[in-house]
Motif scaffolding. Structure first.
Motif, PDB file in Angstrom:
ATOM      1  N   GLU A  23      92.209  26.247   8.233  1.00 63.32           N
ATOM      2  CA  GLU A  23      91.277  26.021   9.169  1.00 63.32           C
ATOM      3  C   GLU A  23      90.549  27.086  10.027  1.00 63.32           C
ATOM      4  O   GLU A  23      89.363  27.265   9.884  1.00 63.32           O
ATOM      5  CB  GLU A  23      91.823  25.388  10.368  1.00 63.32           C
ATOM      6  N   GLU A  24      91.315  28.464   9.952  1.00 60.13           N
ATOM      7  CA  GLU A  24      90.664  29.640  10.153  1.00 60.13           C
ATOM      8  C   GLU A  24      89.726  30.299   9.353  1.00 60.13           C
ATOM      9  O   GLU A  24      88.638  30.760   9.534  1.00 60.13           O
ATOM     10  CB  GLU A  24      91.719  30.712  10.431  1.00 60.13           C
ATOM     11  N   LEU A  25      90.200  30.082   7.712  1.00 55.18           N
ATOM     12  CA  LEU A  25      89.330  30.343   6.936  1.00 55.18           C
ATOM     13  C   LEU A  25      88.141  29.572   6.994  1.00 55.18           C
ATOM     14  O   LEU A  25      86.766  30.105   6.528  1.00 55.18           O
ATOM     15  CB  LEU A  25      89.877  30.570   5.416  1.00 55.18           C
ATOM     16  N   ALA A  26      88.168  28.357   6.737  1.00 54.23           N
ATOM     17  CA  ALA A  26      87.051  27.450   6.925  1.00 54.23           C
ATOM     18  C   ALA A  26      85.956  27.540   8.094  1.00 54.23           C
ATOM     19  O   ALA A  26      84.706  28.123   7.765  1.00 54.23           O
ATOM     20  CB  ALA A  26      87.530  26.011   7.310  1.00 54.23           C
ATOM     21  N   GLU A  27      86.675  28.104   9.163  1.00 51.33           N
ATOM     22  CA  GLU A  27      85.746  28.576  10.280  1.00 51.33           C
ATOM     23  C   GLU A  27      85.046  29.578  10.198  1.00 51.33           C
ATOM     24  O   GLU A  27      83.963  30.012  10.397  1.00 51.33           O
ATOM     25  CB  GLU A  27      86.729  28.775  11.796  1.00 51.33           C
ATOM     26  N   ALA A  28      85.754  30.775   9.451  1.00 48.70           N
ATOM     27  CA  ALA A  28      85.166  32.299   9.236  1.00 48.70           C
ATOM     28  C   ALA A  28      84.225  31.989   7.968  1.00 48.70           C
ATOM     29  O   ALA A  28      83.121  32.554   8.060  1.00 48.70           O
ATOM     30  CB  ALA A  28      86.435  33.056   8.675  1.00 48.70           C
ATOM     31  N   MET A  29      84.414  31.075   7.251  1.00 45.18           N
ATOM     32  CA  MET A  29      83.208  30.893   6.026  1.00 45.18           C
ATOM     33  C   MET A  29      82.122  30.272   6.480  1.00 45.18           C
ATOM     34  O   MET A  29      80.883  30.217   6.126  1.00 45.18           O
ATOM     35  CB  MET A  29      84.026  30.045   4.822  1.00 45.18           C
TER      36      MET A  29
END
Length: 151
Positions: A23-29
């Motif tokens: 979820e953190e990676l999705a948000e960062a992307m």
């Protein structure tokens, strides 16, 4: 690791961390503007939550097991999924995000294989092998994304 309950408590923690990290990676992307990569990371978070649910059901847990940090038996002192996740931020590139995710999945796969190889409990061995295969599929998926995007 020679009890199924202890193994599943570890699997639950690992999958919970994996879902949170994806979820953190999705948000960062989202700042990169690549909706396809955002959706892929959200899908991976969903898979982690499914694995978490499966582990909880198999262990008969109605809530997350309450183990103190020192009660976990991690190879490097922390969960394989948590060990590599420093530095996720809005300035991360797609290539860096995929590499970070790949490293986490490979570490999780190796962790489950280690348990499968060293446990004396046949049920733990079988389940650890199953989980390792699932993680290996994630490694393959991430590698395919890197190939497709030429990273």
């Amino acid at each position: 690791m020679d009890t199924i309950q202890r193994f599943l408590a570890h699997a639950i923690q690992l999958e919970q961390e994996s879902a949170r990290r994806y979820e953190e990676l999705a948000e960062a992307m989202t700042t990169v503007g690549d909706a396809e990569v955002v959706n892929f990371f959200r899908q991976m978070a969903h898979y982690s939550r499914l694995h978490l649910k499966e582990a909880m059901e198999r262990g008969g847990f109605h809530s997350l097991p309450d183990l103190a940090p020192e009660d976990y038996d991690w190879p490097d002192g922390c969960s394989p999924e948590a060990a590599v996740w420093e530095g996720v931020d809005a300035f991360m590139t797609v290539a860096a995000a995929l590499e970070l995710a790949l490293d986490g999945e490979q570490r999780a796969c190796n962790y489950y294989r280690l348990i499968a190889d060293t446990s004396t409990d046949p049920q733990v061995k079988r389940m650890a092998n199953d989980f390792a295969e699932e993680e290996a599929e994630h490694v393959t998926q991430l590698g395919q994304w890197q190939q497709r995007l030429k990273f």
